[in-house]
Write a protein that holds these residues in place. Structure first.
Motif, PDB file in Angstrom:
ATOM      1  N   GLU A 222       0.798  -0.669  -0.118  1.00 58.72           N
ATOM      2  CA  GLU A 222      -0.129  -0.039  -0.031  1.00 58.72           C
ATOM      3  C   GLU A 222       0.948   1.138   0.316  1.00 58.72           C
ATOM      4  N   ASP A 223       2.274   0.950   0.613  1.00 67.82           N
ATOM      5  CA  ASP A 223       2.902   2.685   0.568  1.00 67.82           C
ATOM      6  C   ASP A 223       3.318   2.452  -0.414  1.00 67.82           C
ATOM      7  N   ALA A 224       4.074   1.496  -0.932  1.00 60.00           N
ATOM      8  CA  ALA A 224       4.071   1.499  -2.225  1.00 60.00           C
ATOM      9  C   ALA A 224       3.585   2.397  -3.462  1.00 60.00           C
ATOM     10  N   VAL A 225       2.774   2.038  -3.518  1.00 59.49           N
ATOM     11  CA  VAL A 225       1.431   2.528  -3.704  1.00 59.49           C
ATOM     12  C   VAL A 225       1.454   4.013  -4.327  1.00 59.49           C
ATOM     13  N   HIS A 226       0.876   4.533  -2.761  1.00 63.05           N
ATOM     14  CA  HIS A 226       1.194   6.000  -2.437  1.00 63.05           C
ATOM     15  C   HIS A 226       2.697   6.431  -2.634  1.00 63.05           C
ATOM     16  N   LEU A 227       3.066   6.178  -2.591  1.00 61.28           N
ATOM     17  CA  LEU A 227       4.954   6.381  -2.790  1.00 61.28           C
ATOM     18  C   LEU A 227       4.517   6.717  -4.032  1.00 61.28           C
ATOM     19  N   ILE A 228       4.401   5.972  -5.245  1.00 63.21           N
ATOM     20  CA  ILE A 228       4.283   6.221  -7.173  1.00 63.21           C
ATOM     21  C   ILE A 228       3.143   7.230  -6.998  1.00 63.21           C
ATOM     22  N   ASP A 229       1.663   6.585  -6.304  1.00 65.91           N
ATOM     23  CA  ASP A 229       0.698   8.102  -6.527  1.00 65.91           C
ATOM     24  C   ASP A 229       1.377   9.016  -6.185  1.00 65.91           C
ATOM     25  N   LYS A 230       2.342   8.913  -5.496  1.00 70.15           N
ATOM     26  CA  LYS A 230       2.530  11.257  -4.702  1.00 70.15           C
ATOM     27  C   LYS A 230       3.459  11.560  -6.386  1.00 70.15           C
ATOM     28  N   ALA A 231       4.020  10.871  -6.235  1.00 73.50           N
ATOM     29  CA  ALA A 231       4.976  11.178  -7.775  1.00 73.50           C
ATOM     30  C   ALA A 231       4.904  11.139  -9.024  1.00 73.50           C
ATOM     31  N   ILE A 232       3.211  10.752  -8.955  1.00 75.93           N
ATOM     32  CA  ILE A 232       2.525  10.833 -10.285  1.00 75.93           C
ATOM     33  C   ILE A 232       1.722  12.513 -10.119  1.00 75.93           C
ATOM     34  N   GLY A 233       0.889  12.658  -9.315  1.00 74.92           N
ATOM     35  CA  GLY A 233       0.561  13.742  -8.203  1.00 74.92           C
ATOM     36  C   GLY A 233       1.161  15.271  -9.019  1.00 74.92           C
ATOM     37  N   GLU A 234       3.563  14.838  -8.588  1.00 73.64           N
ATOM     38  CA  GLU A 234       4.261  15.824  -8.336  1.00 73.64           C
ATOM     39  C   GLU A 234       4.157  16.133 -10.482  1.00 73.64           C
ATOM     40  N   LEU A 235       4.861  14.679 -11.226  1.00 74.36           N
ATOM     41  CA  LEU A 235       4.580  14.317 -12.381  1.00 74.36           C
ATOM     42  C   LEU A 235       3.343  15.921 -13.032  1.00 74.36           C
ATOM     43  N   VAL A 236       1.938  15.553 -12.950  1.00 73.93           N
ATOM     44  CA  VAL A 236       1.003  16.341 -13.760  1.00 73.93           C
ATOM     45  C   VAL A 236       0.785  17.772 -13.191  1.00 73.93           C
ATOM     46  N   GLN A 237       1.519  18.209 -11.829  1.00 72.29           N
ATOM     47  CA  GLN A 237       1.617  19.508 -11.204  1.00 72.29           C
ATOM     48  C   GLN A 237       2.488  20.109 -12.589  1.00 72.29           C
ATOM     49  N   LYS A 238       3.253  19.659 -11.922  1.00 73.52           N
ATOM     50  CA  LYS A 238       5.005  20.394 -12.585  1.00 73.52           C
ATOM     51  C   LYS A 238       4.591  20.446 -13.927  1.00 73.52           C
ATOM     52  N   VAL A 239       4.392  19.342 -14.691  1.00 70.08           N
ATOM     53  CA  VAL A 239       3.322  19.338 -16.275  1.00 70.08           C
ATOM     54  C   VAL A 239       3.028  20.496 -16.736  1.00 70.08           C
ATOM     55  N   ASN A 240       2.035  20.410 -15.875  1.00 73.54           N
ATOM     56  CA  ASN A 240       0.785  21.392 -15.893  1.00 73.54           C
ATOM     57  C   ASN A 240       1.675  23.105 -16.348  1.00 73.54           C
ATOM     58  N   ASP A 241       2.421  23.159 -14.681  1.00 75.23           N
ATOM     59  CA  ASP A 241       2.976  24.293 -14.868  1.00 75.23           C
ATOM     60  C   ASP A 241       3.583  24.634 -15.655  1.00 75.23           C
ATOM     61  N   LEU A 242       4.149  23.614 -16.370  1.00 76.28           N
ATOM     62  CA  LEU A 242       5.164  23.822 -17.689  1.00 76.28           C
ATOM     63  C   LEU A 242       4.073  24.803 -19.019  1.00 76.28           C
ATOM     64  N   GLY A 243       3.013  24.670 -18.899  1.00 77.48           N
ATOM     65  CA  GLY A 243       1.664  25.517 -19.756  1.00 77.48           C
ATOM     66  C   GLY A 243       2.228  25.055 -20.993  1.00 77.48           C
ATOM     67  N   LEU A 244       2.540  23.280 -21.737  1.00 78.50           N
ATOM     68  CA  LEU A 244       2.297  22.880 -22.378  1.00 78.50           C
ATOM     69  C   LEU A 244       1.088  22.262 -22.775  1.00 78.50           C
ATOM     70  N   LYS A 245       0.856  22.823 -24.559  1.00 74.65           N
ATOM     71  CA  LYS A 245      -0.749  22.153 -24.773  1.00 74.65           C
ATOM     72  C   LYS A 245      -0.761  21.055 -24.234  1.00 74.65           C
ATOM     73  N   ASN A 246      -0.495  20.113 -24.964  1.00 74.25           N
ATOM     74  CA  ASN A 246      -0.969  18.839 -25.829  1.00 74.25           C
ATOM     75  C   ASN A 246       0.278  17.453 -24.889  1.00 74.25           C
ATOM     76  N   VAL A 247      -0.740  17.194 -23.619  1.00 73.60           N
ATOM     77  CA  VAL A 247       0.422  16.114 -23.333  1.00 73.60           C
ATOM     78  C   VAL A 247      -0.191  15.373 -22.942  1.00 73.60           C
ATOM     79  N   ASN A 248      -0.461  13.455 -22.827  1.00 74.45           N
ATOM     80  CA  ASN A 248      -0.598  12.519 -22.698  1.00 74.45           C
ATOM     81  C   ASN A 248      -0.823  12.190 -21.931  1.00 74.45           C
ATOM     82  N   PHE A 249      -1.189  11.431 -20.785  1.00 77.54           N
ATOM     83  CA  PHE A 249      -0.247  10.267 -19.686  1.00 77.54           C
ATOM     84  C   PHE A 249      -1.035   8.820 -20.208  1.00 77.54           C
TER      85      PHE A 249
END
Ligand SMILES: [Zn+2]
Length: 425
Positions: A222-249
């Protein structure tokens, strides 16, 4: 006493030094690669694989970020791994659109009759030698069509397998935390347009490690799942901050995980210990037998079948269920072996005196649902709030090529029509 301590310290520091030397964490950049003007207009795809992330983990462990983003995008009820449901075959399937028997990476370790050589994923020389791998990788396809790509430790990405190498990649190691990997991906997306990768593949091993060591139904996993989930949250947030138009995950995994019966493992039939007549490869959830004398195959098969218990099946590889694509007909590189012993979950084969892990994978995902993998996707190209039925993982490849506008350059097993409905246009 003091001298002994000094010696101990010396040995210790030498060991630490040796470890530091052994792990090369430097990024490799292939020079003179640029996006064509056309490639610069294409969308971005970040394809993330979390090893051993079972199809039900996101909900079971309430992975908030993954659920939030994929709720706005596409969620598959499950993704069916190719057989056998293990790491190297399935990562190479996801990245080539071919079944393992068709791309040649049929196991994490195997023998090649033609080369008269063993492949083992743990052998760096093998793992980085592209001649073992068939098919065209997504990054190879992108690079050959003028689109820059990058990979953070996807299986095979540090080799010359599957056409051209990614422009940016790292030799495999486990020194980067998930957050550090996220920052490296974000830095790639900050590069000038002509150097910025449009296809990025990213790999996380932590959830599989925990599933093996502690089991799938534990706090640690469960902790390992949350570790990755947290990284995904950071990834999406930081990518959004770049303002690129069309990023897909595209968030996928290679397979699931089940707690196995390590207390009462199955014995390997004694006849197979005769090295003059057989080689066998035991991944515990599958035992593949190479009979050296082709004329003996049938009689050995009959003998193994007569002596078998109810806890496993014995197959001549040509009699395997067709949907597994793991029989003689599909065995393009002649690497599978002629006889397969397949334990019934949660049973495993184990050599005497050998230890196993708590969790395992490798079983037939159509018989053992715990083997099923995850597929979640979101971004401007994907439809919103769509839940789809389970599908085979060979079909991810044509989906990604469609988004990136790449032309598939050789026959593949996957079909675009399977996942086309997930795209807006
Ligand atoms: Zn594993």
């Amino acid at each position: 006493m003091k001298r002994g301590l000094q010696l101990l310290l010396l040995v210790f520091s030498l060991t630490v030094f040796a470890q530091k030397e052994a792990v090369d964490t430097t990024q490799i950049i292939i020079p003179n690669r640029h996006n064509t003007a056309e490639a610069q207009t294409k969308p971005y795809v970040i394809m993330i694989s979390t090893d051993g992330f079972r199809y039900d983990y996101a909900r079971k462990y309430n992975a908030e970020n993954l659920l939030k983003y994929s709720n706005q995008g596409v969620q598959a009820k499950a993704m069916i791994p190719s057989y056998p449901s293990i790491t190297f075959p399935n990562h190479w399937t996801l990245i080539t659109g071919l079944y393992p028997s068709h791309h040649g990476l049929i196991d994490n370790f195997f023998y090649d009759y033609k080369r008269k050589e063993n492949y083992a994923m743990s052998n760096r020389k093998n793992a980085e030698d592209g001649s073992w791998y068939g098919g065209t990788s997504l990054w190879g396809l992108a690079e050959s069509q003028g689109m820059v790509s990058a990979s953070l430790m996807w299986v095979g990405s540090a080799s010359d397998a599957g056409g051209k190498r990614p422009t940016y990649y790292y030799p495999y190691h486990e020194k980067f935390s998930p957050s550090e990997k996220v920052d490296k991906v974000v830095n790639w997306l900050k590069l000038p347009m002509d150097q910025r990768p449009h296809f990025i593949s990213l790999y996380f091993p932590e959830v599989d490690g925990s599933g093996h060591h502690f089991g799938p139904d534990t706090k640690e996993t469960e902790d390992a799942v949350h570790l990755i989930d947290k990284a995904i949250g950071e990834l999406v947030q930081k990518v959004n901050d770049l303002g690129l138009k069309n990023v897909n995950f595209v968030f996928v995994s290679d397979h699931g995980m089940i707690k196995v019966d390590g207390g009462a493992p199955l014995e390997i039939p004694a006849i197979l210990f005769d090295k003059n007549r057989f080689d066998y490869y035991n991944s515990q959830t599958l035992l593949r037998v190479y009979v050296k004398n082709q004329n003996e195959v049938k009689s050995v098969y009959k003998e193994l079948k007569a002596k078998k218990t109810d806890d496993y099946e014995v197959y001549l590889d040509k009699k395997l269920p067709k949907y597994l694509h793991f029989g003689t007909k599909d065995d393009k590189y002649n690497r599978i072996g002629q006889i397969l012993l397949i334990p019934k979950a949660p049973k495993i084969f184990l050599e005497k005196g050998k230890k196993t892990s708590v969790g395992k994978h490798g079983y037939n995902p159509r018989l053992v649902p715990e083997m099923k993998a995850t597929f979640l996707a979101w971004g401007p190209e994907f439809k919103n709030n769509l839940v789809i039925d389970e599908f085979e993982n060979i079909n991810v490849y044509p989906l990604v090529t469609e988004i990136l506008g790449l032309k598939i350059d050789q026959p593949i097993d996957g079909k675009l029509k399977v996942l086309k409905e997930t795209l807006k246009k």
